[in-house]
Scaffold this motif. Structure first.
Motif, PDB file in Angstrom:
ATOM      1  N   SER A  11      62.437   5.830  -6.094  1.00 39.85           N
ATOM      2  CA  SER A  11      62.439   4.424  -6.524  1.00 39.85           C
ATOM      3  C   SER A  11      61.018   3.851  -6.464  1.00 39.85           C
ATOM      4  N   ILE A  12      60.201   4.374  -5.539  1.00 40.85           N
ATOM      5  CA  ILE A  12      58.793   3.962  -5.507  1.00 40.85           C
ATOM      6  C   ILE A  12      58.065   4.463  -6.751  1.00 40.85           C
ATOM      7  N   LEU A  27      54.113  13.780  -5.462  1.00 36.27           N
ATOM      8  CA  LEU A  27      54.924  14.476  -4.455  1.00 36.27           C
ATOM      9  C   LEU A  27      56.240  14.957  -5.048  1.00 36.27           C
ATOM     10  N   ILE A  28      56.844  14.127  -5.872  1.00 35.54           N
ATOM     11  CA  ILE A  28      58.101  14.517  -6.520  1.00 35.54           C
ATOM     12  C   ILE A  28      57.870  15.718  -7.425  1.00 35.54           C
ATOM     13  N   TYR A  29      56.743  15.694  -8.121  1.00 29.66           N
ATOM     14  CA  TYR A  29      56.403  16.806  -9.006  1.00 29.66           C
ATOM     15  C   TYR A  29      56.325  18.126  -8.229  1.00 29.66           C
ATOM     16  N   PHE A  30      55.628  18.104  -7.097  1.00 31.12           N
ATOM     17  CA  PHE A  30      55.511  19.336  -6.312  1.00 31.12           C
ATOM     18  C   PHE A  30      56.842  19.727  -5.697  1.00 31.12           C
ATOM     19  N   GLY A  69      53.134   4.405  -6.377  1.00 28.64           N
ATOM     20  CA  GLY A  69      53.904   5.094  -7.397  1.00 28.64           C
ATOM     21  C   GLY A  69      53.246   6.398  -7.832  1.00 28.64           C
ATOM     22  N   ARG A  70      51.930   6.402  -7.876  1.00 28.78           N
ATOM     23  CA  ARG A  70      51.216   7.610  -8.302  1.00 28.78           C
ATOM     24  C   ARG A  70      51.362   8.731  -7.291  1.00 28.78           C
ATOM     25  N   ASN A  98      63.030  11.234   2.579  1.00 29.28           N
ATOM     26  CA  ASN A  98      63.879  10.294   1.845  1.00 29.28           C
ATOM     27  C   ASN A  98      63.504  10.299   0.365  1.00 29.28           C
ATOM     28  N   MET A  99      64.118  11.253  -0.327  1.00 28.11           N
ATOM     29  CA  MET A  99      63.768  11.437  -1.740  1.00 28.11           C
ATOM     30  C   MET A  99      64.172  10.242  -2.591  1.00 28.11           C
ATOM     31  N   ASP A 100      65.285   9.616  -2.257  1.00 28.71           N
ATOM     32  CA  ASP A 100      65.744   8.469  -3.054  1.00 28.71           C
ATOM     33  C   ASP A 100      64.719   7.334  -3.047  1.00 28.71           C
TER      34      ASP A 100
END
Lengths: 228, 228
Positions: A223-224, A160-163, A154-155, A217-219
DNA sequence: GTCATGTTATGATAATTATCATATCGTTAT
DNA sequence: ATAACGATATGATAATTATCATAACATGAC
Protein backbone atom coordinates in the motif's frame (compact mmCIF):
# COMPACT_ATOMS: atom_id res chain seq x y z
CA UNK A 1 25.45 -32.55 -33.74
CA UNK A 2 28.40 -31.44 -31.73
CA UNK A 3 28.31 -33.63 -28.63
CA UNK A 4 30.02 -30.99 -26.49
CA UNK A 5 27.14 -28.65 -27.14
CA UNK A 6 24.75 -28.23 -24.23
CA UNK A 7 22.38 -25.72 -25.76
CA UNK A 8 19.56 -28.22 -26.06
CA UNK A 9 19.69 -28.58 -22.30
CA UNK A 10 19.89 -24.88 -21.55
CA UNK A 11 16.91 -23.47 -19.73
CA UNK A 12 17.00 -20.52 -22.09
CA UNK A 13 16.31 -22.81 -24.98
CA UNK A 14 12.67 -21.84 -24.98
CA UNK A 15 13.39 -18.22 -25.65
CA UNK A 16 16.20 -18.18 -28.05
CA UNK A 17 16.52 -21.60 -29.42
CA UNK A 18 13.18 -23.33 -29.74
CA UNK A 19 12.77 -21.57 -33.03
CA UNK A 20 15.93 -23.08 -34.47
CA UNK A 21 16.13 -26.33 -36.35
CA UNK A 22 19.04 -28.69 -35.70
CA UNK A 23 21.33 -27.14 -38.30
CA UNK A 24 20.92 -23.67 -36.88
CA UNK A 25 21.17 -24.93 -33.34
CA UNK A 26 24.48 -26.49 -34.25
CA UNK A 27 25.74 -23.17 -35.62
CA UNK A 28 24.80 -21.37 -32.42
CA UNK A 29 26.24 -24.11 -30.30
CA UNK A 30 29.64 -24.06 -31.86
CA UNK A 31 29.66 -20.28 -32.13
CA UNK A 32 28.63 -19.48 -28.59
CA UNK A 33 31.05 -18.80 -25.76
CA UNK A 34 30.11 -19.05 -22.13
CA UNK A 35 31.72 -16.64 -19.70
CA UNK A 36 31.68 -16.65 -15.92
CA UNK A 37 31.70 -13.53 -13.77
CA UNK A 38 32.07 -13.14 -10.03
CA UNK A 39 29.95 -10.71 -8.06
CA UNK A 40 31.15 -7.20 -8.78
CA UNK A 41 32.91 -8.02 -12.04
CA UNK A 42 32.18 -5.83 -15.06
CA UNK A 43 30.55 -7.70 -17.94
CA UNK A 44 30.10 -4.86 -20.45
CA UNK A 45 31.39 -1.35 -20.39
CA UNK A 46 29.73 1.79 -21.74
CA UNK A 47 31.46 2.88 -24.93
CA UNK A 48 32.74 -0.60 -25.76
CA UNK A 49 32.33 -1.91 -29.28
CA UNK A 50 29.34 -4.21 -29.53
CA UNK A 51 30.56 -7.51 -30.86
CA UNK A 52 28.47 -10.17 -29.21
CA UNK A 53 24.88 -10.78 -28.49
CA UNK A 54 25.06 -11.46 -24.75
CA UNK A 55 22.40 -13.09 -22.67
CA UNK A 56 22.33 -14.05 -19.04
CA UNK A 57 22.29 -17.78 -18.34
CA UNK A 58 22.42 -17.56 -14.57
CA UNK A 59 23.00 -14.95 -11.89
CA UNK A 60 21.88 -11.34 -11.59
CA UNK A 61 23.26 -8.15 -13.15
CA UNK A 62 22.69 -4.41 -13.17
CA UNK A 63 22.59 -2.23 -16.29
CA UNK A 64 23.68 1.32 -15.61
CA UNK A 65 25.08 4.53 -17.02
CA UNK A 66 27.86 6.67 -15.56
CA UNK A 67 27.96 10.41 -16.09
CA UNK A 68 31.02 12.59 -16.35
CA UNK A 69 30.98 13.24 -12.60
CA UNK A 70 31.21 9.51 -11.92
CA UNK A 71 27.64 9.25 -10.68
CA UNK A 72 25.75 6.19 -11.81
CA UNK A 73 22.13 5.61 -12.70
CA UNK A 74 20.85 2.05 -12.73
CA UNK A 75 18.61 1.41 -15.71
CA UNK A 76 17.38 -2.01 -14.66
CA UNK A 77 18.24 -5.20 -12.83
CA UNK A 78 18.27 -8.22 -15.12
CA UNK A 79 17.82 -11.86 -14.22
CA UNK A 80 18.09 -14.81 -16.63
CA UNK A 81 15.54 -14.62 -19.43
CA UNK A 82 15.89 -10.83 -19.40
CA UNK A 83 18.35 -10.35 -22.21
CA UNK A 84 21.37 -8.36 -21.17
CA UNK A 85 22.69 -6.84 -24.33
CA UNK A 86 19.31 -6.33 -25.79
CA UNK A 87 19.16 -2.58 -25.91
CA UNK A 88 21.40 -0.90 -28.48
CA UNK A 89 22.46 -4.21 -29.92
CA UNK A 90 20.69 -3.92 -33.23
CA UNK A 91 21.03 -0.19 -33.66
CA UNK A 92 24.36 0.89 -32.23
CA UNK A 93 28.03 0.15 -32.63
CA UNK A 94 28.90 0.81 -29.01
CA UNK A 95 27.12 0.16 -25.72
CA UNK A 96 25.57 3.17 -24.10
CA UNK A 97 25.43 1.49 -20.70
CA UNK A 98 27.55 -0.83 -18.58
CA UNK A 99 26.69 -4.19 -17.04
CA UNK A 100 28.08 -5.54 -13.76
CA UNK A 101 27.39 -8.82 -11.98
CA UNK A 102 25.39 -8.45 -8.75
CA UNK A 103 25.74 -12.17 -8.10
CA UNK A 104 28.03 -14.79 -9.62
CA UNK A 105 26.76 -14.96 -13.17
CA UNK A 106 27.21 -16.84 -16.41
CA UNK A 107 26.62 -15.25 -19.79
CA UNK A 108 26.30 -16.85 -23.16
CA UNK A 109 27.87 -14.86 -25.98
CA UNK A 110 27.22 -15.16 -29.69
CA UNK A 111 28.79 -12.97 -32.34
CA UNK A 112 26.34 -10.36 -33.59
CA UNK A 113 27.24 -11.29 -37.15
CA UNK A 114 26.03 -14.83 -36.48
CA UNK A 115 22.81 -13.60 -34.87
CA UNK A 116 22.12 -11.27 -37.77
CA UNK A 117 22.75 -14.08 -40.22
CA UNK A 118 20.30 -16.29 -38.35
CA UNK A 119 17.67 -13.54 -38.25
CA UNK A 120 17.96 -13.19 -42.01
CA UNK A 121 17.39 -16.89 -42.48
CA UNK A 122 14.94 -17.64 -39.72
CA UNK A 123 11.74 -15.66 -39.44
CA UNK A 124 10.57 -17.39 -36.29
CA UNK A 125 13.73 -16.41 -34.50
CA UNK A 126 13.25 -12.85 -35.73
CA UNK A 127 9.70 -12.70 -34.38
CA UNK A 128 10.89 -14.16 -31.10
CA UNK A 129 13.57 -11.51 -30.76
CA UNK A 130 11.12 -8.76 -31.64
CA UNK A 131 8.73 -10.04 -29.01
CA UNK A 132 11.46 -10.28 -26.39
CA UNK A 133 12.89 -6.84 -27.14
CA UNK A 134 9.47 -5.30 -27.07
CA UNK A 135 8.79 -6.93 -23.70
CA UNK A 136 12.04 -5.89 -22.07
CA UNK A 137 12.00 -2.32 -23.35
CA UNK A 138 8.37 -1.90 -22.32
CA UNK A 139 9.04 -3.12 -18.83
CA UNK A 140 11.97 -0.76 -18.33
CA UNK A 141 9.97 2.21 -19.56
CA UNK A 142 6.89 1.41 -17.49
CA UNK A 143 8.95 0.80 -14.36
CA UNK A 144 10.71 4.10 -14.75
CA UNK A 145 7.37 5.92 -15.10
CA UNK A 146 6.08 4.10 -12.01
CA UNK A 147 9.13 5.05 -9.97
CA UNK A 148 9.01 8.64 -11.13
CA UNK A 149 5.56 9.28 -9.77
CA UNK A 150 6.23 7.91 -6.29
CA UNK A 151 7.64 9.58 -3.21
CA UNK A 152 10.73 8.20 -1.50
CA UNK A 153 8.88 5.68 0.66
CA UNK A 154 7.01 4.41 -2.35
CA UNK A 155 10.20 4.02 -4.35
CA UNK A 156 11.95 1.99 -1.71
CA UNK A 157 8.82 -0.11 -1.26
CA UNK A 158 8.65 -0.69 -5.01
CA UNK A 159 12.24 -1.89 -5.08
CA UNK A 160 11.81 -4.23 -2.12
CA UNK A 161 8.65 -5.74 -3.59
CA UNK A 162 10.48 -6.25 -6.86
CA UNK A 163 13.27 -8.22 -5.19
CA UNK A 164 10.95 -10.13 -2.89
CA UNK A 165 8.46 -11.15 -5.54
CA UNK A 166 10.10 -11.03 -8.95
CA UNK A 167 13.67 -12.00 -8.16
CA UNK A 168 13.69 -14.20 -5.08
CA UNK A 169 10.05 -15.27 -4.60
CA UNK A 170 10.55 -15.10 -0.86
CA UNK A 171 9.72 -12.69 1.94
CA UNK A 172 13.28 -13.00 3.22
CA UNK A 173 16.27 -12.45 0.98
CA UNK A 174 19.79 -11.11 0.76
CA UNK A 175 19.64 -7.81 -1.04
CA UNK A 176 22.45 -7.89 -3.63
CA UNK A 177 22.54 -4.09 -3.82
CA UNK A 178 24.27 -1.65 -1.53
CA UNK A 179 22.15 1.21 -0.18
CA UNK A 180 23.95 3.39 -2.68
CA UNK A 181 22.91 1.13 -5.56
CA UNK A 182 19.34 1.11 -4.32
CA UNK A 183 19.48 4.89 -4.48
CA UNK A 184 20.92 4.82 -7.99
CA UNK A 185 18.11 2.57 -9.12
CA UNK A 186 15.16 4.54 -7.78
CA UNK A 187 16.62 8.04 -8.14
CA UNK A 188 17.19 9.27 -4.61
CA UNK A 189 20.12 9.82 -2.25
CA UNK A 190 21.84 7.07 -0.29
CA UNK A 191 21.04 8.78 3.01
CA UNK A 192 17.36 8.86 2.22
CA UNK A 193 17.32 5.20 1.24
CA UNK A 194 18.88 4.35 4.60
CA UNK A 195 16.50 6.62 6.46
CA UNK A 196 13.50 5.12 4.69
CA UNK A 197 14.63 1.59 5.47
CA UNK A 198 15.02 2.59 9.12
CA UNK A 199 11.50 4.01 9.08
CA UNK A 200 10.16 0.77 7.66
CA UNK A 201 12.00 -1.14 10.38
CA UNK A 202 10.58 1.11 13.11
CA UNK A 203 7.10 0.69 11.65
CA UNK A 204 7.45 -3.10 11.80
CA UNK A 205 7.26 -3.47 8.03
CA UNK A 206 10.77 -4.88 7.67
CA UNK A 207 13.32 -6.72 9.70
CA UNK A 208 16.82 -5.80 8.63
CA UNK A 209 20.01 -7.72 9.38
CA UNK A 210 22.65 -5.98 7.27
CA UNK A 211 21.93 -7.03 3.72
CA UNK A 212 19.35 -9.59 4.77
CA UNK A 213 15.85 -8.18 4.51
CA UNK A 214 12.72 -9.80 5.81
CA UNK A 215 9.43 -8.34 4.71
CA UNK A 216 7.28 -8.64 7.82
CA UNK A 217 4.24 -6.87 6.44
CA UNK A 218 3.88 -7.18 2.70
CA UNK A 219 0.38 -5.68 2.63
CA UNK A 220 1.52 -2.44 4.19
CA UNK A 221 4.57 -2.37 1.94
CA UNK A 222 2.33 -2.74 -1.09
CA UNK A 223 0.00 0.00 0.00
CA UNK A 224 3.01 2.28 0.52
CA UNK A 225 4.26 1.46 -2.97
CA UNK A 226 0.85 2.24 -4.38
CA UNK A 227 -0.33 5.27 -2.44
CA UNK A 228 2.37 6.84 -0.40
CA UNK B 1 1.53 -3.33 -59.18
CA UNK B 2 -1.54 -1.62 -57.86
CA UNK B 3 -1.48 1.82 -59.51
CA UNK B 4 -3.37 3.43 -56.60
CA UNK B 5 -0.54 2.46 -54.30
CA UNK B 6 1.74 5.32 -53.31
CA UNK B 7 4.06 3.47 -50.99
CA UNK B 8 6.99 3.69 -53.33
CA UNK B 9 6.72 7.46 -53.06
CA UNK B 10 6.32 7.58 -49.31
CA UNK B 11 9.18 9.20 -47.48
CA UNK B 12 9.04 6.38 -44.96
CA UNK B 13 9.94 3.94 -47.67
CA UNK B 14 13.55 3.90 -46.57
CA UNK B 15 12.72 2.59 -43.18
CA UNK B 16 10.00 0.14 -43.65
CA UNK B 17 9.88 -0.64 -47.28
CA UNK B 18 13.30 -0.58 -48.88
CA UNK B 19 13.77 -4.10 -47.67
CA UNK B 20 10.74 -5.36 -49.56
CA UNK B 21 10.73 -6.67 -53.08
CA UNK B 22 7.90 -5.74 -55.42
CA UNK B 23 5.65 -8.63 -54.44
CA UNK B 24 5.88 -7.78 -50.77
CA UNK B 25 5.53 -4.09 -51.43
CA UNK B 26 2.33 -4.85 -53.26
CA UNK B 27 1.00 -6.80 -50.27
CA UNK B 28 1.77 -3.92 -47.91
CA UNK B 29 0.31 -1.41 -50.33
CA UNK B 30 -3.02 -3.07 -50.71
CA UNK B 31 -3.17 -3.99 -47.02
CA UNK B 32 -2.32 -0.59 -45.58
CA UNK B 33 -4.89 1.98 -44.53
CA UNK B 34 -4.10 5.64 -44.11
CA UNK B 35 -5.89 7.56 -41.39
CA UNK B 36 -6.01 11.28 -40.74
CA UNK B 37 -6.25 12.88 -37.31
CA UNK B 38 -6.77 16.47 -36.30
CA UNK B 39 -4.83 18.06 -33.48
CA UNK B 40 -6.13 16.72 -30.20
CA UNK B 41 -7.70 13.58 -31.62
CA UNK B 42 -6.95 10.26 -29.97
CA UNK B 43 -5.15 7.79 -32.23
CA UNK B 44 -4.70 4.85 -29.86
CA UNK B 45 -6.13 4.26 -26.44
CA UNK B 46 -4.53 2.45 -23.51
CA UNK B 47 -6.15 -0.94 -23.04
CA UNK B 48 -7.27 -1.21 -26.68
CA UNK B 49 -6.66 -4.43 -28.56
CA UNK B 50 -3.59 -4.18 -30.74
CA UNK B 51 -4.63 -4.96 -34.26
CA UNK B 52 -2.50 -2.80 -36.51
CA UNK B 53 1.08 -1.87 -36.83
CA UNK B 54 0.76 1.92 -36.87
CA UNK B 55 3.39 4.35 -37.99
CA UNK B 56 3.36 8.09 -38.31
CA UNK B 57 3.50 9.41 -41.84
CA UNK B 58 3.22 13.09 -40.99
CA UNK B 59 2.43 15.25 -37.99
CA UNK B 60 3.38 14.97 -34.34
CA UNK B 61 1.96 12.84 -31.54
CA UNK B 62 2.39 12.18 -27.82
CA UNK B 63 2.54 8.73 -26.22
CA UNK B 64 1.29 8.75 -22.63
CA UNK B 65 -0.17 6.76 -19.77
CA UNK B 66 -3.10 7.75 -17.55
CA UNK B 67 -3.31 6.58 -13.98
CA UNK B 68 -6.45 5.85 -12.00
CA UNK B 69 -6.57 9.43 -10.70
CA UNK B 70 -6.71 10.74 -14.26
CA UNK B 71 -3.18 12.11 -14.15
CA UNK B 72 -1.13 11.59 -17.26
CA UNK B 73 2.55 10.93 -17.84
CA UNK B 74 3.95 11.56 -21.29
CA UNK B 75 6.35 8.81 -22.35
CA UNK B 76 7.65 10.48 -25.48
CA UNK B 77 6.83 12.81 -28.35
CA UNK B 78 7.01 11.07 -31.73
CA UNK B 79 7.55 12.60 -35.12
CA UNK B 80 7.54 10.75 -38.46
CA UNK B 81 10.19 8.03 -38.63
CA UNK B 82 9.66 7.38 -34.92
CA UNK B 83 7.30 4.44 -35.06
CA UNK B 84 4.19 5.03 -33.04
CA UNK B 85 2.92 1.63 -32.12
CA UNK B 86 6.34 0.18 -31.74
CA UNK B 87 6.37 -0.56 -28.06
CA UNK B 88 4.20 -3.46 -26.96
CA UNK B 89 3.32 -4.34 -30.49
CA UNK B 90 5.19 -7.61 -30.70
CA UNK B 91 4.73 -8.67 -27.10
CA UNK B 92 1.29 -7.55 -25.96
CA UNK B 93 -2.33 -7.93 -26.92
CA UNK B 94 -3.35 -4.52 -25.69
CA UNK B 95 -1.70 -1.10 -25.68
CA UNK B 96 -0.34 0.03 -22.35
CA UNK B 97 -0.28 3.66 -23.42
CA UNK B 98 -2.39 6.08 -25.44
CA UNK B 99 -1.46 8.21 -28.43
CA UNK B 100 -2.93 11.62 -29.27
CA UNK B 101 -2.17 13.97 -32.16
CA UNK B 102 -0.33 17.16 -31.16
CA UNK B 103 -0.57 18.43 -34.73
CA UNK B 104 -2.69 17.30 -37.66
CA UNK B 105 -1.28 13.87 -38.39
CA UNK B 106 -1.53 11.00 -40.82
CA UNK B 107 -0.86 7.41 -39.81
CA UNK B 108 -0.34 4.38 -41.97
CA UNK B 109 -1.88 1.21 -40.55
CA UNK B 110 -1.06 -2.37 -41.46
CA UNK B 111 -2.60 -5.43 -39.83
CA UNK B 112 -0.18 -7.02 -37.37
CA UNK B 113 -0.91 -10.40 -38.90
CA UNK B 114 0.41 -9.07 -42.23
CA UNK B 115 3.50 -7.61 -40.60
CA UNK B 116 4.24 -10.85 -38.78
CA UNK B 117 3.80 -12.80 -41.97
CA UNK B 118 6.27 -10.51 -43.73
CA UNK B 119 8.79 -10.79 -40.90
CA UNK B 120 8.64 -14.55 -41.20
CA UNK B 121 9.35 -14.35 -44.91
CA UNK B 122 11.73 -11.43 -45.09
CA UNK B 123 14.83 -11.38 -42.93
CA UNK B 124 15.94 -7.95 -44.05
CA UNK B 125 12.67 -6.45 -42.91
CA UNK B 126 13.08 -8.27 -39.61
CA UNK B 127 16.54 -6.83 -39.07
CA UNK B 128 15.27 -3.40 -40.01
CA UNK B 129 12.48 -3.61 -37.46
CA UNK B 130 14.86 -4.86 -34.78
CA UNK B 131 17.18 -1.96 -35.49
CA UNK B 132 14.37 0.56 -35.40
CA UNK B 133 12.84 -0.82 -32.20
CA UNK B 134 16.20 -0.90 -30.53
CA UNK B 135 16.79 2.71 -31.53
CA UNK B 136 13.44 4.03 -30.36
CA UNK B 137 13.41 2.15 -27.06
CA UNK B 138 16.97 3.22 -26.32
CA UNK B 139 16.17 6.85 -26.97
CA UNK B 140 13.16 6.83 -24.67
CA UNK B 141 15.11 5.18 -21.87
CA UNK B 142 18.12 7.46 -22.18
CA UNK B 143 15.95 10.57 -22.32
CA UNK B 144 14.09 9.56 -19.21
CA UNK B 145 17.38 9.01 -17.35
CA UNK B 146 18.60 12.40 -18.54
CA UNK B 147 15.45 14.14 -17.39
CA UNK B 148 15.49 12.38 -14.04
CA UNK B 149 18.84 13.73 -13.04
CA UNK B 150 18.08 17.36 -13.83
CA UNK B 151 16.50 20.06 -11.70
CA UNK B 152 13.40 21.89 -12.88
CA UNK B 153 15.26 24.49 -14.92
CA UNK B 154 17.30 21.81 -16.61
CA UNK B 155 14.20 19.82 -17.46
CA UNK B 156 12.42 22.72 -19.09
CA UNK B 157 15.61 23.63 -20.94
CA UNK B 158 15.94 20.02 -22.15
CA UNK B 159 12.41 20.05 -23.49
CA UNK B 160 12.80 23.40 -25.26
CA UNK B 161 16.07 22.31 -26.87
CA UNK B 162 14.38 19.12 -28.02
CA UNK B 163 11.61 21.03 -29.77
CA UNK B 164 13.90 23.69 -31.17
CA UNK B 165 16.54 21.34 -32.53
CA UNK B 166 15.02 17.90 -33.07
CA UNK B 167 11.45 18.74 -34.02
CA UNK B 168 11.40 22.16 -35.66
CA UNK B 169 15.06 22.94 -36.49
CA UNK B 170 14.40 26.55 -35.67
CA UNK B 171 15.04 28.92 -32.79
CA UNK B 172 11.43 30.10 -33.03
CA UNK B 173 8.53 27.71 -33.02
CA UNK B 174 4.96 27.16 -31.87
CA UNK B 175 5.06 24.81 -28.93
CA UNK B 176 2.38 22.19 -29.59
CA UNK B 177 2.14 21.35 -25.88
CA UNK B 178 0.23 23.14 -23.17
CA UNK B 179 2.19 24.03 -20.02
CA UNK B 180 0.40 21.12 -18.38
CA UNK B 181 1.65 18.71 -21.04
CA UNK B 182 5.16 20.05 -20.72
CA UNK B 183 4.90 19.24 -17.02
CA UNK B 184 3.60 15.75 -17.75
CA UNK B 185 6.53 15.12 -20.04
CA UNK B 186 9.36 16.18 -17.75
CA UNK B 187 7.79 15.19 -14.44
CA UNK B 188 7.04 18.44 -12.65
CA UNK B 189 4.01 20.57 -11.82
CA UNK B 190 2.32 22.91 -14.26
CA UNK B 191 2.92 25.89 -11.96
CA UNK B 192 6.63 25.23 -11.87
CA UNK B 193 6.84 24.89 -15.65
CA UNK B 194 5.18 28.30 -15.97
CA UNK B 195 7.40 29.81 -13.31
CA UNK B 196 10.51 28.43 -14.96
CA UNK B 197 9.48 29.77 -18.36
CA UNK B 198 8.91 33.18 -16.76
CA UNK B 199 12.38 33.01 -15.23
CA UNK B 200 13.90 32.21 -18.61
CA UNK B 201 12.03 35.14 -20.10
CA UNK B 202 13.22 37.48 -17.35
CA UNK B 203 16.79 36.24 -17.86
CA UNK B 204 16.57 37.03 -21.57
CA UNK B 205 16.92 33.40 -22.59
CA UNK B 206 13.48 33.19 -24.17
CA UNK B 207 10.92 35.41 -25.75
CA UNK B 208 7.43 34.09 -25.16
CA UNK B 209 4.30 35.07 -27.07
CA UNK B 210 1.70 32.60 -25.83
CA UNK B 211 2.55 29.31 -27.44
CA UNK B 212 5.20 30.85 -29.67
CA UNK B 213 8.63 30.48 -28.17
CA UNK B 214 11.77 32.13 -29.43
CA UNK B 215 15.06 30.90 -28.04
CA UNK B 216 17.10 34.09 -27.71
CA UNK B 217 20.12 32.52 -26.08
CA UNK B 218 20.64 28.89 -27.02
CA UNK B 219 24.07 28.66 -25.40
CA UNK B 220 22.76 29.62 -21.99
CA UNK B 221 19.80 27.29 -22.44
CA UNK B 222 22.16 24.44 -23.24
CA UNK B 223 24.36 25.11 -20.26
CA UNK B 224 21.26 25.13 -18.04
CA UNK B 225 20.18 21.81 -19.51
CA UNK B 226 23.60 20.38 -18.87
CA UNK B 227 24.59 21.78 -15.50
CA UNK B 228 21.61 23.26 -13.75
C1' DG C 1 46.49 -6.84 14.82
C1' DT C 2 45.75 -2.15 12.95
C1' DC C 3 45.05 0.98 9.41
C1' DA C 4 42.46 2.66 5.65
C1' DT C 5 38.43 2.66 3.25
C1' DG C 6 33.76 2.16 2.25
C1' DT C 7 29.10 1.18 4.02
C1' DT C 8 25.51 1.97 7.17
C1' DA C 9 23.39 5.16 10.20
C1' DT C 10 21.33 9.54 12.22
C1' DG C 11 20.57 14.46 12.92
C1' DA C 12 20.51 19.35 11.60
C1' DT C 13 19.98 22.36 8.04
C1' DA C 14 19.47 24.06 3.41
C1' DA C 15 17.60 23.61 -1.10
C1' DT C 16 14.19 22.16 -4.02
C1' DT C 17 9.65 21.29 -5.29
C1' DA C 18 4.61 20.90 -4.55
C1' DT C 19 0.39 22.73 -2.99
C1' DC C 20 -2.96 26.20 -2.31
C1' DA C 21 -4.89 30.60 -3.27
C1' DT C 22 -5.90 34.07 -6.39
C1' DA C 23 -5.99 36.74 -10.70
C1' DT C 24 -5.71 37.54 -15.61
C1' DC C 25 -6.22 36.23 -20.22
C1' DG C 26 -8.30 33.71 -24.23
C1' DT C 27 -11.43 30.86 -26.20
C1' DT C 28 -15.79 28.76 -26.89
C1' DA C 29 -20.70 28.18 -26.15
C1' DT C 30 -24.95 30.27 -25.60
C1' DA D 1 -22.08 40.42 -25.64
C1' DT D 2 -21.36 37.72 -21.80
C1' DA D 3 -20.92 33.68 -19.21
C1' DA D 4 -18.19 29.70 -18.41
C1' DC D 5 -14.20 27.33 -18.69
C1' DG D 6 -9.51 26.17 -19.20
C1' DA D 7 -4.82 27.95 -19.69
C1' DT D 8 -1.47 31.05 -18.11
C1' DA D 9 0.54 33.55 -14.37
C1' DT D 10 2.35 34.81 -9.64
C1' DG D 11 2.89 34.67 -4.62
C1' DA D 12 2.85 32.55 -0.04
C1' DT D 13 3.39 28.56 2.34
C1' DA D 14 4.00 23.70 3.23
C1' DA D 15 6.03 19.38 2.09
C1' DT D 16 9.59 16.85 0.30
C1' DT D 17 14.18 15.89 -0.61
C1' DA D 18 19.21 16.87 -0.73
C1' DT D 19 23.30 18.25 1.49
C1' DC D 20 26.52 18.43 5.13
C1' DA D 21 28.39 16.78 9.36
C1' DT D 22 29.45 13.13 12.25
C1' DA D 23 29.87 8.47 14.03
C1' DA D 24 29.63 3.43 14.33
C1' DC D 25 30.59 -0.56 11.97
C1' DA D 26 32.45 -3.82 8.74
C1' DT D 27 35.94 -5.39 5.49
C1' DG D 28 40.06 -6.08 3.22
C1' DA D 29 45.12 -4.64 2.81
C1' DC D 30 49.31 -4.74 4.89
Amino acid sequence: MDPSCSCELCELKGLFIETLDDDHLDIICSAKIEKEFNTGEVILKEGMQIQDFVYLKSGLVKLYRSDSGGKEQIITIAKPFDYVSLLSVFSNNTYNYSVTALEDSVTCNIKMSEVKKLVLENGKLALNLLRQMSLVADQIILDSLEIRKKHLRGRVAFLLIYFSQDIYQSSEFDLPLTRKEMAEYVGMTTENVIRTLSEFRRDGILKIYGKTIQVANMDTLKSIAEFG
